[in-house]
Each structure stands twice: as C-alpha cells, then as structure tokens.
Design an enzyme around this catalytic site. Structure first.
Site, short mmCIF file in Angstrom:
data_model
loop_
_atom_site.label_atom_id
_atom_site.label_comp_id
_atom_site.label_asym_id
_atom_site.label_seq_id
_atom_site.Cartn_x
_atom_site.Cartn_y
_atom_site.Cartn_z
N GLY A 11 -2.60 -0.25 -7.47
CA GLY A 11 -3.47 -1.03 -6.77
C GLY A 11 -4.67 -0.28 -6.33
CB SER A 12 -6.90 -1.43 -3.75
OG SER A 12 -6.29 -1.60 -2.74
N GLY A 48 -2.66 2.05 -1.31
CA GLY A 48 -1.99 3.01 -1.09
C GLY A 48 -2.01 3.99 0.10
CD GLU A 64 -2.08 3.64 -12.79
OE1 GLU A 64 -3.18 3.26 -13.37
OE2 GLU A 64 -0.87 3.26 -13.35
#
Length: 506
Positions: A239-240, A244, A261
């Site tokens: 995701g963004s 994270g 990721e």
C-alpha cells in the site's frame, strides 16, 4: 451499462468462481465499482472479535500444517495453480469490476498468480540450508529452515489479487497459514480468490487443516487487530507509505516481522543515445497504464536537453490520442480512477504544479457516459524544476517531465525522493548504463535498462523498497522471510567441551 446489469455480472462471476458469499447483506459494506460508480454488492464485515477468532484458527492450523512435508505442501499449491487456470477469465473480470482494469490487465494479474504457483511448487523441494565450516574438530555445523507461523496479508485496491498470491503461495509451501485483509474497495476479488483456493483444498484432502487460508472483510479496525496480534508472526502489507508508517512501528513494537511493499515515485531517464521509439512506447505504457494506479507507474521523467524537443511533442501526441473508456465495454488503454478522492488528489497536484510554473497537458475529466465514475485524460506536466508535487507520489496518471544536462546530477535528482520502488534508464551508452546499475546509480529495488518501470516478473524479488528496506513478496530468496532459521552444531567426536575448574562424577 445499467447498475443492475453490472450487479448481475458481479453475481454471475462470483458464482462461477465458486463463491457462495451473500452479496446483499442488509446494512453491510457497500462495494462500489469504479467502472460506473454503482453499488455492486453489500457485504457482511468482520470486527476485532471475528479477526481474533480467525487468527486462532490459523494458529491451530499452523501446528498441523508445519508437520506436512514441504513437497506435499507444494502439491496443494500445484492444484491451486490448476484451479486458477480454470478461473482466469472470471477472476480477471472481477478485477475489472472492482479495480477498473482492462480485461487484459485483469487476466494478466491472474497470470502472475499462476506464475508464482509454478515457482512455489518447485521451491517446495528447494528450501535449502547451508553446511557451514566450523572451527571445532569433530563437529558439523549447518542451518535448517523451519515454518515461521501465521502470516497476515494486507493488500491494496490497485492489485486486488496478485500480491496475496505472491505471499500465500510461498507461505503455504513454507508451512505457514495465511489470513488476508484485502482493501475495503476490492473485497469481492479476494473472496473469489479464496473460493478458487477452497476448490484446490477440497481436491488436496484432509491434510489441509481448517483455517489454512482465510479472508477478513472490513475497515481499518480489522487491519489493526491483525497487525497488533502477537499470534501473527509476519505481516506483509502492500500500500501507501502512509500506511507503512503506521503498520511498521506497530509490528516492531511486538517484535514481529514485516514485509512492506509501499509507494513508488518512480522515474525514468532518457539519454541522448537512447532508441527514442523504444523509449516513447515504454514511457507511455508505464505512465498511463492502469490510469497511473500502479506502484511501478512512471511518475517522473528526466530528458536530456539535446532530445527534449523530440521526446515531449511525441509524448503530447500520445497523451492526446490515448483511448479512455469502460474496461468492460471497450478496449481502451486507460480506465477509471478508483474513486472521487483519487480525482481530487490528482486535481490538487496539477494545481500545485501550475503554481510552480509547470505546463499541464491533459488532466481533465472525461465523459464516458458514467456520471458517477471518474475517468480522466492522463496528464503530461512540463516542470521547470524538481520540486513540489514532483517529490510526492500522486496515485493518478501524472507524468512530470524535466530537462537535464549532466548525467551525474540527474542521478542525484532521480534518487532525491522517498518511495522509490522502480526506475529506468534509456541509453545505448555502456558507461551510462553501468553507472545507473552501480552502487552510485539508481537506489531503487528495480533498476531497468531500455525497459519501463512496470512489468516486473515474479522471478525477481524487487530487492527492497528503499524507504522501508522491505520488498516484494515473490521470487529470488523471498521465501526466507516466511521461515525461521536455526543453526545446528553436531558433535560427533569423542572430545568433550572444556569445563575448567569443574569436577564431574559420572
């Protein structure tokens, strides 16, 4: 396409995948298709309690699944790959309905699932450890890899099924159960994927314990419960970077493991010696495909001043002529943005670029006959400098173009952003090529030469997203993240360890 017809397509497709989940739950979570802005389903949701129960089932499954030999675990993944092949068209259609991708992109995502299953089946016989030279005579030292535990998977809307499979195929052969929390924007695709896996599990037999793979539907509270549970050994989140920064510290606080990721403010460099036709095609596809909603979308482009006046007019022509439309009714390259918030973010970024002297080509909303959906003309933005919105990832089809004159300086600008996942250089100069791939070149997990930023294969594991040190969940030696390492020393000599000053009476 009417609201009812898209809803019916959704029901038919879910049924074809084998899913029996109720799609009309009273008061449930509304699932809106970006294709036309209509509600295609209402789903019952999980909460912290049901999430905890799912984790408990997975924990019990782990105790049984870790004892199944790895090649036998690989057989389940082989069967899953067979079932995916049967359902490729249906799963691809669900991706189009929920994420707005073209049919070819939707099926391409399912093909990545099939590919990682093939990879994982072979991997199930290659979970190798090393034999290590020891300083002690009459001893042998080696490493052994064991299953890690429950794997929690969190995925984003833009790739609603492949990242789950990148994780789950490896996790299953490594001996780990999986609990999946998909984006609340694309849970139907997740439920369809689980139904396909359930078909494989039914063929596999009783060695697959209950709770081996589960899907949780819900909002942030479900993700929080998954992330904070000490029974979840590994959290793999896609995701963004904002997401994270929330997930990483929470998992670290309990000493859990993470694979992150995250975003990609990816760039390309076009050098004077580049094959311009090759570069133009790669840039256009990488920047406009999936309406700019890939983690590997090209968002920044540095063009040498000697060829700038050749590249930019050609790109403007491509941006003005690219086809935009309903992915279920046309073969348009560019489909819809996921929702209105994405359109607002794109508009704000373009307004900021203009305020900094940028020249914007395109970027407006397009009428494709669906008032509640958000189709846009991709934007090409000529920027006088590397600043402002250029330094941030906007999840929309915006490509910022800047001139450069010095290769060493452009490498500094290339690396001067967070979230760099992928990168490209277009050149036929061997020194530029090798410099870009060297330690002082691109700092991204993917560094490509004469190919765009998108199109990663499952054989390569990205190499790590630079802000987090995380990385992709498939390929290479990524399997090690799903296992724990044990170093073993065996004494086969007659020598006893010295215990000076200690008397033993045996």
């Amino acid at each position: 396409m009417t609201r009812q017809s898209l809803s019916e397509i959704t029901r038919t497709t879910m049924s074809a995948c084998g899913s029996g989940v109720a799609l009309d739950h009273d008061g449930g979570m509304e699932i809106v298709s970006p294709v036309d802005g209509s509600v295609v389903a209402r789903l019952a949701t999980d909460d912290a309690d049901t999430t905890g129960a799912a984790i408990d089932r997975a924990s019990a499954a782990f105790r049984a699944w870790r004892m199944v030999p790895a090649p036998r675990r690989g057989e389940l993944v082989r069967l899953f790959g067979e079932e995916l092949r049967k359902s490729k068209e249906d799963l691809g259609r669900m991706v189009s309905i929920e994420a707005g991708k073209s049919p070819s992109e939707g099926q391409g995502e399912v093909q990545e699932m099939i590919d990682i299953c093939d990879f994982a089946v072979g991997l199930s016989r290659q979970l190798y450890g090393l034999t290590i030279a020891t300083e002690r005579p009459g001893h042998r030292m080696m490493e052994t890899w064991h299953p890690l535990g429950v794997v929690g998977i969190i995925t984003a809307f833009n790739f609603p099924c492949a990242p789950w499979c990148w994780n789950s195929a490896l996790a299953l052969v490594c001996g780990d159960p999986v609990v999946w929390k998909p984006s609340e924007k694309t849970p139907l695709t997740a439920l369809a994927c689980q139904a396909v896996l359930d078909r494989a599990i039914a063929r596999f037999g009783d060695e697959a314990p209950e709770g081996l793979s589960q899907v949780l539907v819900g909002g942030p509270e479900v993700g929080t419960a998954l992330v904070e549970s000490e029974k979840v050994a590994l959290i793999s989140a896609t995701g963004s970077t904002r997401m994270g920064r929330i997930v990483g510290p929470k998992v670290a606080e309990r000493f859990g493991k993470c694979i992150l990721e995250l975003g990609g403010n990816n760039a390309g460099i076009v050098c004077p010696s580049a094959d311009l036709d090759m570069a133009l095609r790669a840039i256009a596809f990488g920047a406009m495909g999936t309406a700019g909603q890939r983690c590997t979308t090209m968002r920044r482009l540095f063009v040498h001043e000697d060829i700038y006046d050749q590249i930019v007019p050609a790109l403007k022509k491509a941006y003005g002529s690219v086809t935009i439309g309903n992915p279920l009714e046309t073969d348009a390259l560019v489909g819809p943005l996921i929702d209105g918030a994405a359109f607002e973010g794109m508009t704000a970024a373009l307004d900021e670029a203009r305020s900094l002297g940028g020249t914007v080509h395109g970027g407006g909303r397009e009428d494709v006959g669906a008032e509640a959906a958000y189709y846009v003309r991709p934007a090409l933005v000529e920027m006088p400098s590397h600043e402002g919105p250029v330094l941030r990832e906007t999840f929309a089809p915006i490509l910022y173009v800047m001139k450069y004159s010095d290769f060493d300086r452009v490498l500094e600008d290339h690396n001067a952003v967070g979230g760099g996942l992928s990168s490209s250089v277009f050149t036929t100069d061997l020194r530029e090529m090798e410099t870009f791939l060297s330690a002082r070149g691109s700092d991204c997990g993917i560094a490509n030469v004469n190919i765009g930023t998108s199109g990663a294969e499952i054989g390569g594991a990205f190499g790590g997203e630079k802000e987090t040190g995380g990385g992709r969940e498939s390929g290479s030696d990524a399997w090690r993240a799903y296992m724990r390492r044990s170093t073993n020393t065996i004494n086969y000599s007659r020598e006893l360890p010295l215990a000076q000053g200690v008397v033993f009476d045996i």
